[in-house]
Design an enzyme around this catalytic site. Structure first.
Site, PDB file in Angstrom:
ATOM      1  CB  CYS A 179      48.958  33.311  39.453  1.00 34.82           C
ATOM      2  SG  CYS A 179      49.896  33.343  37.916  1.00 34.82           S
TER       3      CYS A 179
ATOM      4  CB  CYS B 103      45.660  44.056  25.243  1.00 31.43           C
ATOM      5  SG  CYS B 103      44.248  43.617  26.285  1.00 31.43           S
TER       6      CYS B 103
ATOM      7  CG  ASP C  85      40.687  52.977  36.626  1.00 37.31           C
ATOM      8  OD1 ASP C  85      40.979  51.853  37.031  1.00 37.31           O
ATOM      9  OD2 ASP C  85      40.158  53.204  35.539  1.00 37.31           O
TER      10      ASP C  85
ATOM     11  CB  CYS D   2      46.185  33.781  31.069  1.00 32.61           C
ATOM     12  SG  CYS D   2      47.761  33.886  31.910  1.00 32.61           S
TER      13      CYS D   2
END
Ligand code: B12
Ligand code: SF4
Ligand code: SF4
Length: 263
Positions: free
Chosen positions: A149, A174, A95, A155
């Site tokens: 991708c 989000c 992270d 999505c």
């Protein structure tokens, strides 16, 4: 040297490992970059152990022990061993890394970058956490171009709040970010309620075709610590020690209980 590092990680059930020269990494936080670092070792931590339609509103990463806890325990076990067995110095991150771990994983050839902004591992899909170990050892760079991708758009259409934009994730939209906010507007609460979200959101991962064919074989630690159903009495009964082991603990118990209440 590389074989030694891989063997140490394999011993921890970490098998998706890539290596990259620091000059091929995107440095995002120079301040925490240890002096003398020349290379990065990137690895994936698969965490999904079942595919089931849960109804309690908790995302998969929230059902298992916090990956920060896992990685600090992991680094306590392996960094010294890496140092002594190779004679080089190793620094562990997860992270809060000086490098962008998602881009580094893609450049190592471990997988692709999704339109949902997540790294998608070739074997385990996107239900993986990422970790990085930086070292002063020199590693032959085999960095490749980042592959994106297939851009099927599933999505984008499935995201309940239009958070996946041309420029990445809009954090204000989000639902994962909103679920973690202490002070939510009535509108935000209503949106979470409509989509049955208590903590985190897996929608943009669940619809992704890469995850339909991904292997489900998590790091045993994540499988062992998974809670399959979470409700208010369950959270209330957890000891402080147990509660603090989960990612939903980081802003306190009240926010989790409030979220369950208005869902
Ligand atoms: C802040 C944060 C969040 C925020 C913002 C997310 C975001 N995407 O920006 C919130 C709270 C919303 C969030 C949610 C989630 N998160 Co989060 N989060 C982070 C954190 C700590 C920092 C991310 C960040 O700063 N982004 C800033 C933006 C600008 O950059 P970026 O997304 O990192 O990088 C992109 C750009 O650089 C761009 N880009 C730049 N140059 C180029 C060049 C090319 C060619 C391409 C294609 C792209 C590209 O593509 C990069 C990759 O998408 C990371 C840990 C980390 N260090 O990365 C975890 C991390 C991204 N989160 C993670 C997880 C698991 C989640 C959730 C799935 C949790 C959940 N179930 O709710 C969701 C997923 C939401 C989503 N679709 O992204 C994992 C993802 C693992 C993976 N497989 O990628 C990470 C990496 C943590 C970890 N150590 O494993 N998260
Ligand atoms: S759902 Fe489609 S567009 Fe979104 S990340 Fe997966 S492959 Fe890419
Ligand atoms: S995590 Fe949920 S709200 Fe956030 S981008 Fe993905 S689908 Fe949208």
């Amino acid at each position: 040297m590389l074989d030694t590092i891989k063997a140490i990680l394999n011993n921890e059930c970490i098998t998706r490992v890539g290596m990259i020269d620091l000059k091929d990494c995107d440095i995002i936080n120079q301040r925490i970059l240890p002096e003398g670092v020349k290379s990065a070792i990137i690895f994936c931590l698969p965490y999904r152990s079942v595919i089931e339609n849960t109804t309690d509103g908790f995302s998969e990463y929230a059902r298992i022990y916090d990956y920060h806890k896992f990685s600090s325990e992991l680094y306590n076990r392996i960094l010294n061993e890496m140092n002594t067995k190779t004679g080089y110095t190793f620094y562990g991150f997860c992270d809060h890394s000086p490098i962008n771990e998602k881009l580094a994983a893609a450049k190592c050839g471990l997988g692709v970058i999704g339109r949902n902004s997540l790294f998608i591992d070739d074997v385990y899909g996107s239900f993986v956490f990422l970790g990085s170990v930086l070292t002063d050892a020199e590693i032959d760079s085999n960095a490749c171009e980042i592959i994106q991708c297939i851009n099927c758009g599933k999505c984008v259409s499935a995201c309940p709040n239009g958070a996946i934009t041309e420029h990445g994730i809009d954090r204000t939209k989000c639902l994962s970010a909103i679920s973690q906010k202490k002070n939510k507007s009535d509108e935000e609460k209503e949106t979470l309620k409509r989509h049955n979200i208590v903590w985190g959101c897996d929608i943009c991962q669940s619809v992704c075709p890469y995850n339909q064919k991904a292997k489900i074989l998590p790091i045993p630690y994540f499988k062992k610590t998974r809670i399959s159903f979470i409700d208010k009495p369950f959270i209330e009964k957890m000891t402080v020690e147990e509660f603090n082991k989960y990612a939903f603990s980081y802003k306190g118990r009240k926010i989790v209980l409030d979220n369950i209440d208005f869902i």
